[in-house]
Design an enzyme around this catalytic site. Structure first.
Site, PDB file in Angstrom:
ATOM      1  N   ILE A 170      21.288  50.221  20.469  1.00  0.00           N
ATOM      2  CA  ILE A 170      22.443  50.426  19.585  1.00  0.00           C
ATOM      3  C   ILE A 170      22.069  51.264  18.353  1.00  0.00           C
ATOM      4  O   ILE A 170      20.906  51.356  17.986  1.00  0.00           O
ATOM      5  CB  ILE A 170      23.075  49.073  19.163  1.00  0.00           C
ATOM      6  CG1 ILE A 170      22.037  48.156  18.500  1.00  0.00           C
ATOM      7  CG2 ILE A 170      23.694  48.389  20.365  1.00  0.00           C
ATOM      8  CD1 ILE A 170      22.639  46.915  17.900  1.00  0.00           C
ATOM      9  N   PRO A 171      23.061  51.870  17.716  1.00  0.00           N
ATOM     10  CA  PRO A 171      22.820  52.760  16.583  1.00  0.00           C
ATOM     11  C   PRO A 171      22.930  52.038  15.237  1.00  0.00           C
ATOM     12  O   PRO A 171      23.125  50.819  15.190  1.00  0.00           O
ATOM     13  CB  PRO A 171      23.944  53.778  16.724  1.00  0.00           C
ATOM     14  CG  PRO A 171      25.079  52.976  17.268  1.00  0.00           C
ATOM     15  CD  PRO A 171      24.489  51.880  18.104  1.00  0.00           C
ATOM     16  N   TRP A 172      22.874  52.835  14.155  1.00  0.00           N
ATOM     17  CA  TRP A 172      22.807  52.244  12.819  1.00  0.00           C
ATOM     18  C   TRP A 172      24.135  52.216  12.071  1.00  0.00           C
ATOM     19  O   TRP A 172      24.197  51.761  10.945  1.00  0.00           O
ATOM     20  CB  TRP A 172      21.775  52.995  11.973  1.00  0.00           C
ATOM     21  CG  TRP A 172      21.828  54.496  12.084  1.00  0.00           C
ATOM     22  CD1 TRP A 172      20.991  55.271  12.824  1.00  0.00           C
ATOM     23  CD2 TRP A 172      22.744  55.399  11.447  1.00  0.00           C
ATOM     24  NE1 TRP A 172      21.326  56.602  12.694  1.00  0.00           N
ATOM     25  CE2 TRP A 172      22.402  56.709  11.856  1.00  0.00           C
ATOM     26  CE3 TRP A 172      23.825  55.234  10.572  1.00  0.00           C
ATOM     27  CZ2 TRP A 172      23.099  57.844  11.426  1.00  0.00           C
ATOM     28  CZ3 TRP A 172      24.518  56.355  10.153  1.00  0.00           C
ATOM     29  CH2 TRP A 172      24.152  57.643  10.577  1.00  0.00           C
ATOM     30  N   LYS A 196      17.820  46.453  21.598  1.00  0.00           N
ATOM     31  CA  LYS A 196      17.055  47.117  20.543  1.00  0.00           C
ATOM     32  C   LYS A 196      18.002  47.693  19.498  1.00  0.00           C
ATOM     33  O   LYS A 196      18.761  48.613  19.784  1.00  0.00           O
ATOM     34  CB  LYS A 196      16.196  48.261  21.107  1.00  0.00           C
ATOM     35  CG  LYS A 196      15.228  48.761  20.032  1.00  0.00           C
ATOM     36  CD  LYS A 196      14.609  50.097  20.350  1.00  0.00           C
ATOM     37  CE  LYS A 196      15.471  51.248  19.929  1.00  0.00           C
ATOM     38  NZ  LYS A 196      15.654  51.368  18.467  1.00  0.00           N
ATOM     39  N   GLU A 199      16.287  51.722  14.201  1.00  0.00           N
ATOM     40  CA  GLU A 199      15.135  51.488  13.321  1.00  0.00           C
ATOM     41  C   GLU A 199      15.507  51.438  11.843  1.00  0.00           C
ATOM     42  O   GLU A 199      14.789  50.839  11.048  1.00  0.00           O
ATOM     43  CB  GLU A 199      14.038  52.538  13.576  1.00  0.00           C
ATOM     44  CG  GLU A 199      14.473  53.984  13.490  1.00  0.00           C
ATOM     45  CD  GLU A 199      15.045  54.531  14.806  1.00  0.00           C
ATOM     46  OE1 GLU A 199      15.674  53.755  15.542  1.00  0.00           O
ATOM     47  OE2 GLU A 199      14.885  55.728  15.062  1.00  0.00           O
ATOM     48  N   THR A 250      24.615  62.128  21.395  1.00  0.00           N
ATOM     49  CA  THR A 250      24.776  62.769  22.703  1.00  0.00           C
ATOM     50  C   THR A 250      23.427  63.266  23.210  1.00  0.00           C
ATOM     51  O   THR A 250      23.138  63.175  24.410  1.00  0.00           O
ATOM     52  CB  THR A 250      25.808  63.910  22.601  1.00  0.00           C
ATOM     53  OG1 THR A 250      27.070  63.308  22.289  1.00  0.00           O
ATOM     54  CG2 THR A 250      25.950  64.676  23.902  1.00  0.00           C
ATOM     55  N   GLU A 270      27.921  55.485  25.111  1.00  0.00           N
ATOM     56  CA  GLU A 270      28.967  55.779  24.119  1.00  0.00           C
ATOM     57  C   GLU A 270      28.331  56.721  23.108  1.00  0.00           C
ATOM     58  O   GLU A 270      27.430  56.333  22.365  1.00  0.00           O
ATOM     59  CB  GLU A 270      29.446  54.472  23.476  1.00  0.00           C
ATOM     60  CG  GLU A 270      30.825  54.595  22.880  1.00  0.00           C
ATOM     61  CD  GLU A 270      30.791  54.904  21.412  1.00  0.00           C
ATOM     62  OE1 GLU A 270      30.848  56.115  21.063  1.00  0.00           O
ATOM     63  OE2 GLU A 270      30.671  53.970  20.615  1.00  0.00           O
ATOM     64  N   CYS A 304      31.374  57.369  15.077  1.00  0.00           N
ATOM     65  CA  CYS A 304      31.456  58.375  16.144  1.00  0.00           C
ATOM     66  C   CYS A 304      32.901  58.799  16.386  1.00  0.00           C
ATOM     67  O   CYS A 304      33.153  59.914  16.836  1.00  0.00           O
ATOM     68  CB  CYS A 304      30.811  57.871  17.422  1.00  0.00           C
ATOM     69  SG  CYS A 304      31.211  56.174  17.757  1.00  0.00           S
ATOM     70  N   GLN A 351      19.390  61.431   7.786  1.00  0.00           N
ATOM     71  CA  GLN A 351      20.815  61.707   8.016  1.00  0.00           C
ATOM     72  C   GLN A 351      21.375  62.552   6.873  1.00  0.00           C
ATOM     73  O   GLN A 351      22.165  63.465   7.093  1.00  0.00           O
ATOM     74  CB  GLN A 351      21.575  60.382   8.162  1.00  0.00           C
ATOM     75  CG  GLN A 351      23.032  60.556   8.563  1.00  0.00           C
ATOM     76  CD  GLN A 351      23.213  61.330   9.847  1.00  0.00           C
ATOM     77  OE1 GLN A 351      22.347  61.335  10.714  1.00  0.00           O
ATOM     78  NE2 GLN A 351      24.326  62.041   9.981  1.00  0.00           N
ATOM     79  N   GLU A 401      28.979  67.541  15.552  1.00  0.00           N
ATOM     80  CA  GLU A 401      29.191  66.250  14.915  1.00  0.00           C
ATOM     81  C   GLU A 401      28.312  66.168  13.661  1.00  0.00           C
ATOM     82  O   GLU A 401      27.107  66.403  13.733  1.00  0.00           O
ATOM     83  CB  GLU A 401      28.823  65.121  15.878  1.00  0.00           C
ATOM     84  CG  GLU A 401      29.156  63.771  15.299  1.00  0.00           C
ATOM     85  CD  GLU A 401      28.819  62.616  16.225  1.00  0.00           C
ATOM     86  OE1 GLU A 401      27.730  62.634  16.820  1.00  0.00           O
ATOM     87  OE2 GLU A 401      29.645  61.700  16.336  1.00  0.00           O
TER      88      GLU A 401
HETATM   89  P1  ADP Z   1      21.749  58.453  15.814  1.00  0.00           P
HETATM   90  O1  ADP Z   1      22.029  59.892  15.711  1.00  0.00           O
HETATM   91  O2  ADP Z   1      22.943  57.562  15.818  1.00  0.00           O
HETATM   92  O3  ADP Z   1      20.589  57.959  15.026  1.00  0.00           O
HETATM   93  P2  ADP Z   1      20.114  58.158  18.131  1.00  0.00           P
HETATM   94  O4  ADP Z   1      20.650  58.479  19.486  1.00  0.00           O
HETATM   95  O5  ADP Z   1      18.988  58.923  17.604  1.00  0.00           O
HETATM   96  O6  ADP Z   1      21.403  58.232  17.286  1.00  0.00           O
HETATM   97  O7  ADP Z   1      19.754  56.619  18.023  1.00  0.00           O
HETATM   98  C1  ADP Z   1      20.499  55.591  18.627  1.00  0.00           C
HETATM   99  C2  ADP Z   1      19.566  54.551  19.201  1.00  0.00           C
HETATM  100  O8  ADP Z   1      18.795  55.144  20.252  1.00  0.00           O
HETATM  101  C3  ADP Z   1      18.551  54.013  18.203  1.00  0.00           C
HETATM  102  O9  ADP Z   1      18.390  52.626  18.440  1.00  0.00           O
HETATM  103  C4  ADP Z   1      17.283  54.796  18.535  1.00  0.00           C
HETATM  104  O10 ADP Z   1      16.100  54.132  18.187  1.00  0.00           O
HETATM  105  C5  ADP Z   1      17.408  54.912  20.054  1.00  0.00           C
HETATM  106  N1  ADP Z   1      16.664  56.031  20.652  1.00  0.00           N
HETATM  107  C6  ADP Z   1      16.261  57.191  20.072  1.00  0.00           C
HETATM  108  N2  ADP Z   1      15.604  57.975  20.971  1.00  0.00           N
HETATM  109  C7  ADP Z   1      15.606  57.309  22.154  1.00  0.00           C
HETATM  110  C8  ADP Z   1      15.114  57.590  23.480  1.00  0.00           C
HETATM  111  N3  ADP Z   1      14.494  58.720  23.770  1.00  0.00           N
HETATM  112  N4  ADP Z   1      15.322  56.668  24.448  1.00  0.00           N
HETATM  113  C9  ADP Z   1      15.982  55.520  24.182  1.00  0.00           C
HETATM  114  N5  ADP Z   1      16.462  55.195  22.969  1.00  0.00           N
HETATM  115  C10 ADP Z   1      16.287  56.064  21.956  1.00  0.00           C
END
Ligand code: ADP
Length: 491
Positions: A170-172, A196, A199, A250, A270, A304, A351, A401
Site C-alpha cells: 500500500i502507498p503513503w 507492507k 516506507e 503506475t 490501483e 490518485c 515527493q 500525475e
Molecule cells: P508512490 O508514488 O505512491 O510512492 P510507489 O509505487 O513508489 O508509489 O509506492 C507504493 C508502494 O509500493 C510502497 O509501499 C512502496 O514501498 C512499494 N514499492 C516500491 N517499489 C516496489 C517494487 N519494485 N515492488 C513492489 N513494491 C514496491
C-alpha cells in the site's frame, strides 16, 4: 450624479486570522522502535536493519522502523500459509466476521490516537485524518464483517473459496485506510495476509498490528512487514503467495505486472490518475468551486483520484478562475495537527522535489502559474496550492500525475470537445461533472473513460461503493460487493 465608488478588493490572506487550535498529542502512545509483526508477535528483522520514519511537517524523527529482508518476507509468508491451512480457512465464516467486527470497534475506540499518528507520520491535516481516514477505515471493517458469512448471497448460485495467502502493498497517501481496504475484504473471504505499508508512513499499520493483537486475531492471519521497494518486490516475487494487491504508482504497477507474468498469482492494481473535473456553464458555480478545491487540495493533492485537470466552459471561465483564486487565498497551509489547517505538509522530501520538477516544467512550457500569497512554515515540506492557466493538452503538467496541490485549468466550448480532451490521457481512474442538467450528467459520464465519476460533488468515498480504474490506472475493484471478487475462486 453619484460618483462610482472604487471598492478595494479584499485581501483574503490577511482579512482574518485564526488562533492556533492544535490537537493534543499527550494520549498518543508511540514506541521509539517498531519491529516486524509476524505470526502474531513483534520480531526483530533478521538483517538487524532499521530506518527512520519522520514527521514531514517538522523533519523530526518519530521512530525507527524495521526493514524486512528476504528472510523476513519468507517467514511472514510461511506464517500466513500456516494460519491459512490450520486456522483461518477452516473457521466458520460467521466467526471470521466476529473478528472483523471486533477490529472495527477497536479502531473506533482508538480513532483519535490513530488520526493524530496519521497526521504526524504523513502530514495530512488532522481534520481529514479524524473525519475521513479513520472513520472510513473502521467502516470498511464493519462493512466486510457483514459479508463474511453471506458470501453465498454475494455470488448467487456459485460456491466461493478463498485464494490463500495475499501479499498486499500500500502507498503513503491514505495509510490506515488503504490497509483497511486491503485487509478487510481479504479476511472476510477467508484469506490470510502479508501486508507492507509504505516506507514513509508505516506507523498506523503498526498500530493496527497492535489492534489485531488486542482483537485476539489468530497468529499469522495478518502479518505486517515494513520496508521500501525491495521489501515489496521480495513479497511480490515470493512463490508462496497466491495473490498480489497493490496500490501505488503506475511505474511500480507495471513492474509488478511484469514480475507476475507467467505465474498463476492473481493480482489487482490501483495505480495513478489524472482526473478531469468538468464545469459546465449551467453549474452552481460556488458549489463547483468548493468541489474543485476539495478535489485537488484535499490531502495536498496526494490522492490518485485528485481532480488535477479542470475543464471550464468558456462562458464561466473568468468567473470560476476569479472565485477559485479568492477561495484558495483563504486556505490555511501549515501545521497538520492544527484543526484549522486546510492544506498540510507534503509527505516527503522526494515527493516535494517531484512536485517542484513538474511545476518548473509547466512554467518552462509556457503555462501561467499562480499561487496565493500565503506563508508556509520554515521547516518541513510544503507546497502552496497552485493553479496553472494557459496550458496545452501536450504539456507535462496536463499529462503527468503530479500527486501534489497543483491544478491545470483549460477551457472548452462544447460537450464533445471536453469529452475528447478529458479522455486524452493514459489514465482512467476518476472524474467529476458539474451541471444543473441531469441528462447532461448521464451523457458525459457515459462517455468519460474512468472507473469513478462524481456528479456535482467530488472525493466522496463509501465502503459499499466500488473503486478502481481503467487503462493505466489499473485493474480490479476495491470496495463494495465488487471488492470481494478479487479474493475468491468461484465454482
Ligand atoms: P508512490 O508514488 O505512491 O510512492 P510507489 O509505487 O513508489 O508509489 O509506492 C507504493 C508502494 O509500493 C510502497 O509501499 C512502496 O514501498 C512499494 N514499492 C516500491 N517499489 C516496489 C517494487 N519494485 N515492488 C513492489 N513494491 C514496491
Amino acid at each position: 450624479m453619484k460618483k462610482a465608488v472604487k471598492v478595494k478588493p479584499l485581501n483574503f490572506s490577511t482579512s482574518w486570522s485564526y488562533a492556533p487550535a492544535p490537537e493534543g498529542t499527550e494520549h498518543v502512545q508511540l514506541k521509539d522502535r517498531y519491529e516486524l509483526f509476524i505470526n502474531g508477535k513483534f520480531v526483530a528483522p533478521a538483517g538487524g536493519k532499521y530506518f527512520d520514519t519522520i514527521n514531514p511537517a517538522t523533519e523530526k524523527k518519530i521512530a525507527s522502523v524495521a526493514e524486512a529482508g528476504a528472510t523476513d518476507v519468507d517467514k511472514a509468508v510461511k506464517a500466513a500459509r500456516q494460519a491459512y491451512d490450520k486456522t483461518w480457512s477452516k473457521m466458520p465464516a460467521a466467526e471470521r466476521g466476529k473478528y472483523l467486527y471486533r477490529i472495527a470497534r477497536i479502531l473506533q475506540e482508538k480513532a483519535r490516537e490513530l488520526a493524530v499518528i496519521e497526521s504526524m507520520d504523513g502530514g495530512k491535516p488532522i481534520r481529514e485524518s479524524r473525519d475521513i481516514d479513520v472513520p472510513l477505515a473502521a467502516a470498511h471493517f464493519f462493512y466486510y464483517a457483514g459479508w463474511a458469512d453471506k458470501l453465498d448471497y454475494a455470488f448467487p448460485g456459485k460456491r466461493s473459496q478463498p485464494l490463500g495467502v495475499a501479499g498486499q502493498i500500500i502507498p503513503w497517501n491514505f495509510p490506515l485506510l488503504m490497509a483497511a481496504w486491503k485487509i478487510a475484504p481479504a479476511l472476510a473471504c477467508g484469506n490470510t495476509i502479508v501486508l507492507k505499508p509504505a516506507e514513509t508512513t508505516p506507523l498506523t499499520a503498526l498500530k493496527l498490528a497492535e489492534i489485531l493483537q488486542e482483537a485476539d486475531l489468530p497468529p499469522g492471519v495478518v502479518n505486517i512487514i515494513t520496508g521500501a521497494g525491495a521489501t515489496g518486490a521480495a513479497l511480490v516475487n515470493h512463490p508462496g503467495i497466491d495473490k498480489v494487491a497493490f496500490t501505488g504508482s503506475t511505474d511500480v504497477g507495471k513492474l509488478i505486472q511484469k514480475a507476475l507474468a507467467g505465474t498463476d498469482k492473481k493480482y489487482t492494481l490501483e495505480l495513478g490518475g489524472k482526473a478531469a473535473n468538468i464545469i459546465f456553464e449551467d453549474a452552481a458555480i460556488d458549489q463547483a468551486v468548493e468541489g474543485i478545491i476539495n478535489g485537488i487540495f484535499f490531502n495536498q493533492g496526494h490522492v490518485c483520484c485528485a481532480g488535477s485537470r479542470l475543464f471550464v466552459q468558456e462562458g464561466v471561465a473568468k468567473e470560476v478562475i476569479r472565485k477559485l483564486k479568492d477561495r484558495i487565498s483563504t486556505l490555511i497551509v501549515g501545521d497538520p495537527l492544527d484543526k484549522n489547517t486546510d492544506v498540510g505538509a507534503i509527505n516527503s522530501k522526494a515527493q516535494l522535489s517531484k512536485i517542484k520538477t513538474l511545476v518548473n516544467a509547466g512554467i518552462k512550457e509556457g503555462g501561467e502559474c499562480w499561487q496565493p500569497d500565503c506563508n508556509v512554515p520554515a521547516k518541513g515540506y510544503w507546497f502552496r496550492p497552485t493553479l496553472f492557466m494557459n496550458v496545452a493538452q501536450s504539456h507535462r503538467i496536463v499529462q503527468e500525475e503530479i500527486f501534489g496541490p497543483v491544478l491545470a485549468i483549460q477551457t472548452f466550448r462544447t460537450l464533445e470537445e471536453v469529452v475528447e480532451k478529458a479522455n486524452n490521457t493514459p489514465y482512467g481512474l476518476s472524474g467529476g461533472v458539474w451541471t444543473d442538467k441531469g441528462a447532461k450528467i448521464f451523457n458525459v459520464t457515459g462517455k468519460i473513460k474512468a472507473g469513478v465519476l462524481w456528479a456535482n460533488t467530488y472525493n466522496k468515498f463509501d465502503p459499499t461503493s466500488p473503486f478502481g480504474g481503467y487503462k493505466e490506472s489499473g485493474m480490479g475493484r476495491e470496495g463494495g460487493l465488487h471488492g470481494l471478487m478479487p479474493y475468491v475462486k468461484l465454482s
